[in-house]
Write an enzyme that holds these catalytic residues in place. Structure first.
Site, mmCIF file in Angstrom:
data_model
loop_
_atom_site.group_PDB
_atom_site.id
_atom_site.type_symbol
_atom_site.label_atom_id
_atom_site.label_comp_id
_atom_site.label_asym_id
_atom_site.label_seq_id
_atom_site.Cartn_x
_atom_site.Cartn_y
_atom_site.Cartn_z
ATOM 1 N NE ARG A 62 -3.677 -2.348 -0.038
ATOM 2 C CZ ARG A 62 -3.340 -3.482 -0.650
ATOM 3 N NH1 ARG A 62 -2.213 -3.545 -1.338
ATOM 4 N NH2 ARG A 62 -4.128 -4.534 -0.608
ATOM 5 C CB SER A 100 -9.522 -0.980 4.031
ATOM 6 O OG SER A 100 -10.202 -2.072 3.453
ATOM 7 C CD GLU A 142 -5.640 1.058 2.450
ATOM 8 O OE1 GLU A 142 -5.924 0.971 1.246
ATOM 9 O OE2 GLU A 142 -5.800 0.112 3.251
#
Length: 353
Positions: A169, A246, A345
């Site tokens: 990520r 998320s 995130e």
């Protein structure tokens, strides 16, 4: 970069130009911007970036942003470039192109490799920055290069996948406006089949074994069904989709600490191999720390999704501070219960947890 030979996939929605940033994010949160520019061509984007000065915020689909209630005291540039070119197995796509419209189109064209990333909101240009991933695949698997504007040199240049420093990520582009993505190039599969299925839940839903390949259209259809069941496909009528996806990344525990952490959380906790450590399930940690689906934050204005504990949602009348308060509660609860710290995130703009 012109895309005159490409017809956009699906209807083109009018772009809102008011300066309230809540109108431009999937969370529907965020205060005003001092200035907002919409760039519909690469030339307009380059001109806007060169004129903007600091501070400057680039905005695509607004799906991975949490913007503070005070807004942004600078220029926000909304990247609204669109279109793509297909040349054999090579596809070049404009940074502002809606991601899922693009994925749908290449799957329909018989190209495989991106189908497991179906249903992810946002724009193409944001995907390499975050190394977007889902269901066992990530953008780094198929990306070959990006064309970007280097603000330090004033030049447009190409960066290969190897230069982008992809990891879980993240990439070298994350957290900086030094390189502005203009277009992205992918190498896709021309046999109409998906990438090897690597995610157990998806394999079960497809009725195949891990490592099997299926028609890309079948994989896309199944991924969309799975995502809808978790409130992860945008639907204006469904507050479970008023989120940034998320909210927390799955924590990676370094090998040197893994034995102690795994003993503390118990053998039943899901764990997966990761570079230099062990990856845990943030959703599992949240739920087993006592936060169930639908757990409410301040005044019930925010909550965990009723479908998936990893999404923090705006129930219609929230503020960004409401959302951050819930995020802190969840983070602190997981840390107290398991000794594991969760990290957000989305990109946090003028706010923090």
């Amino acid at each position: 970069m012109p895309y005159h030979d490409t017809v956009p996939f699906g209807p083109v929605a009018p772009v809102k130009t008011q300066n309230v940033l809540a109108d431009h994010t999937t969370l529907r949160l965020g205060g005003p911007a001092a200035g907002l520019v919409v760039a519909e061509t690469t030339e307009e984007l380059l001109d806007a970036v060169r004129r903007a000065g600091e501070p400057m915020l680039l905005l695509g689909g607004g799906s991975n942003l949490v913007i503070g209630d005070a807004g942004f005291d600078g220029t926000v540039i909304k990247i609204a470039t669109r279109g793509w070119r297909i040349d054999g197995d090579s596809v070049e796509v404009a940074a502002g192109q809606n991601w899922d419209e693009f994925v749908a189109a290449v799957v329909e064209a018989g190209l495989g490799g991106l189908e497991c990333l179906s249903g992810i909101p946002g724009s193409v240009g944001a995907t390499p920055i975050q190394n977007v991933g889902a269901y066992g695949c990530e953008v780094a698997d198929m990306l070959t290069s990006v064309e970007l504007y280097d603000r330090r040199t004033g030049e447009v240049r190409t960066m290969s996948a190897a230069d982008l420093g992809f990891a879980y990520r993240t990439s070298v582009l994350k957290g900086t406006n030094a390189g502005i993505v203009l277009s992205v190039r992918f190498a896709l599969r021309t046999d109409g089949l998906s990438a090897p299925v690597r995610y157990a839940e998806l394999a079960r839903a497809l009725g195949v074994e891990l490592g099997d390949r299926v028609p890309a259209a079948d994989a896309r259809k199944t991924v969309l069904e799975l995502r809808r069941g978790k409130g992860m496909v945008l639907d204006a009528a469904d507050h479970d989709t008023w989120s940034a996806g998320s909210f927390f990344t799955n924590p990676i525990i370094p090998d040197a600490e893994a034995e102690g952490v795994l003993a503390r959380i118990g053998a039943e906790a899901p764990r997966y191999p990761a570079d230099g450590g062990v990856k845990l399930s943030a959703a599992w940690l949240i739920q087993h720390a006592g936060f169930d689906k639908g757990h409410q934050g301040p005044g019930g204005r925010v909550s965990l999704s009723t479908k998936h504990t990893l999404a923090l949602t705006n129930r219609g009348h929230a503020t960004t501070e409401d959302l951050l308060a819930l995020a802190r509660e969840v983070r602190d609860g997981v840390r107290e219960r398991f000794g594991v710290t969760l990290h957000p995130e989305p990109l946090l703009i003028n706010c923090a947890i």
